[in-house]
Design a protein around this motif. Structure first.
Motif, PDB file in Angstrom:
ATOM      1  N   GLN A 156      55.838  65.981  84.990  1.00 54.21           N
ATOM      2  CA  GLN A 156      56.243  67.296  85.497  1.00 54.21           C
ATOM      3  C   GLN A 156      55.057  68.210  85.777  1.00 54.21           C
ATOM      4  O   GLN A 156      55.205  69.214  86.446  1.00 54.21           O
ATOM      5  N   THR A 157      53.888  67.853  85.245  1.00 54.19           N
ATOM      6  CA  THR A 157      52.730  68.750  85.369  1.00 54.19           C
ATOM      7  C   THR A 157      51.967  68.565  86.668  1.00 54.19           C
ATOM      8  O   THR A 157      51.078  69.356  86.969  1.00 54.19           O
ATOM      9  N   ILE A 306      58.191  72.098  78.863  1.00 55.05           N
ATOM     10  CA  ILE A 306      57.794  71.176  79.933  1.00 55.05           C
ATOM     11  C   ILE A 306      58.715  69.952  79.918  1.00 55.05           C
ATOM     12  O   ILE A 306      59.143  69.469  80.969  1.00 55.05           O
TER      13      ILE A 306
END
Length: 473
Positions: A156-157, A306
């Motif tokens: 996701q980063t 996150i």
């Protein structure tokens, strides 16, 4: 049988407790393993599809006479294969109680007290690792699922639309990382394997070189996986240095501590884990070095939100209505599972019932056993170490005098035959590893019953079994 009376339940319980008491009482006298064949086991089981029920005593008789003797005895003090916990009677009762309640830990409203117990126990693990108070996580089936959950969060980063995401891990990293990359659509080929040094730890210079080269080629580095106890040798990567490299290149740092991370509870090993509290995620297996029965793994996130961005999903049938914020908590927002069993109960009962001081002493004893074995091997003239002992894994081989002038391949072949013969002998059990292209006998001490004397018996067993083997095939 579906709804037994109180008296029947009491009778069944007494029979099971007696079986457990008898089994554990003579465990040391049992063979760790016995040679067996699939057909022989199948022939002892009634294969007919059951249309009529069998009484409980009949069911327990099959367990006693077929399942137990034809299983590997993982709780035996000389079960040194793989990374195998013995389990504990306390946790066995916890599993029974969890099954009686049959809670499904999806959201708070589904199992209020079990969810709170899992949140509490996860926070205890957070504190053991030294993470900040914002960190959180959940229990999963094991280390493979914990690694997958963490890598999904790491993805996701970075923007993955290019299809050129890259993960970095040493050549000693568990295969579940590559498997997770395949399952998540990142691709096995995008797991870049970094060289290791002579102690089987990741080489940070090679890590930097590979990241730099990939950036020049247009890849998108997003995650580095560090090991807190590799499955082959127990090596712990330099975690603080890897954190610095992750920061320099803006990478997610995941630590696979499935085997080794709970060794932070042992004073003599604690310094090895400096920097683990700065990881973005950590995988641990309470069903390894907390001595718990399978299955219970754990993933800790430094920034749980996150993970929520990776796993959060809305559907009308899961919509939470009329709850305050704290009671609207949903585990499915932080991991891949929807239905989840009450794994937290046995972790809580073990930690609460035994205490960290006693657990630390038990782990310390395991480490001492591995070091004692290493010292005996180094003092011998017929065994040699293949890797240094860092935690409780020991890799070595037998080189009797008549093999000293033989080829490496001949020594490998002899040790492979020795491993099979030792396993069939049943007094001690080892597994194997390939290190530097060479076959090695591999053991792991992960049992609170194991003593220094068991390590001496292992060497005696190997010498005794080896004398019956030809030195050439």
């Amino acid at each position: 049988m579906l709804d037994p009376s109180a008296d029947e339940i009491r009778d069944w319980s007494n029979s099971v407790i007696q079986l457990m008491t008898d089994y554990l009482g003579d465990l040391r006298d049992r063979p760790v393993y016995r040679r067996m064949f699939s057909r022989r086991i199948r022939n002892r089981l009634d294969a007919a599809l059951p249309t009529k029920g069998t009484d409980f005593d009949g069911l327990l008789k099959v367990f006693r006479e077929t399942i137990i003797p034809f299983s590997r005895q993982n709780a035996h003090p000389r079960m040194f294969g793989y990374v195998q916990s013995p389990g504990t009677p306390l946790a066995a009762f916890a599993d029974l109680l969890a099954s009686i309640l049959n809670a499904n830990l999806t959201v708070w409203r589904s199992a209020p007290a079990p969810v709170e117990l899992e949140r509490l126990t996860i926070d205890w693990i957070r504190q053991i690792l030294g993470f900040n108070a914002k960190a959180g996580g959940l229990f999963v089936s094991g280390g493979s699922m914990a690694n997958l959950a963490a890598i999904a969060a790491a993805r996701q980063t970075k923007d993955d639309s290019s299809g050129r995401l890259r993960i970095y891990a040493s050549r000693e990293t568990h295969f579940s990382v590559a498997k997770a990359a395949a399952l998540l659509g990142i691709g096995r080929n995008n797991v870049c394997h970094v060289a290791v040094d002579e102690r089987f730890k990741i080489r940070v210079d090679d890590l930097v070189a590979k990241i730099t080269a990939d950036l020049e080629e247009g890849y998108v580095p997003f995650c580095v996986v560090a090991n807190a106890g590799t499955v082959n040798t127990g090596a712990v990567d330099p975690l603080a240095e890897i954190r610095e490299i992750a920061d320099r290149f803006q990478l997610w740092m995941h630590v696979d501590g499935s085997y080794g991370a709970f060794a932070v509870l042992a004073e003599s090993a604690r310094k090895l884990f400096g920097g683990i509290e700065r990881a973005d995620s950590v995988a641990l297996d309470p069903h390894k070095w907390l001595y718990l029965p399978v299955d219970v793994g754990c993933v800790i996130y430094r920034e749980p939100e996150i993970a929520r961005s990776a796993y959060g999903h809305e559907a009308e049938y899961t919509r939470i209505i009329g709850e305050e914020a704290d009671e609207a908590f949903a585990f499915w927002d932080y991991g891949p599972e929807l239905s989840r069993r009450f794994r937290a109960l046995k972790v809580w009962m073990l930690l609460k019932g035994v205490g960290l001081d006693f657990l630390g002493d038990a782990i310390e004893s395991n480490l001492a056993c591995a070091r004692h074995f290493e010292s005996m091997v180094r003092a011998s003239d017929d065994f040699e170490m293949v890797a240094p002992v860092e935690l409780s894994i020991f890799c070595f081989r037998h080189v009797p005098v008549q093999l000293r002038n033989e080829s490496p391949q001949a020594i490998d072949a002899f040790n492979e035959r020795l491993l099979i013969a030792l396993q069939r002998d049943g007094s001690s059990y080892l597994s194997n590893a390939t290190l530097g292209g060479r076959f090695a006998l591999r053991g792991c001490v992960l049992n609170y019953r194991t003593t220094l004397r068991d390590m001496e018996i292992l060497l005696d067993d190997l010498r005794r079994v080896a004398r019956s083997l030809p030195t050439s095939a």
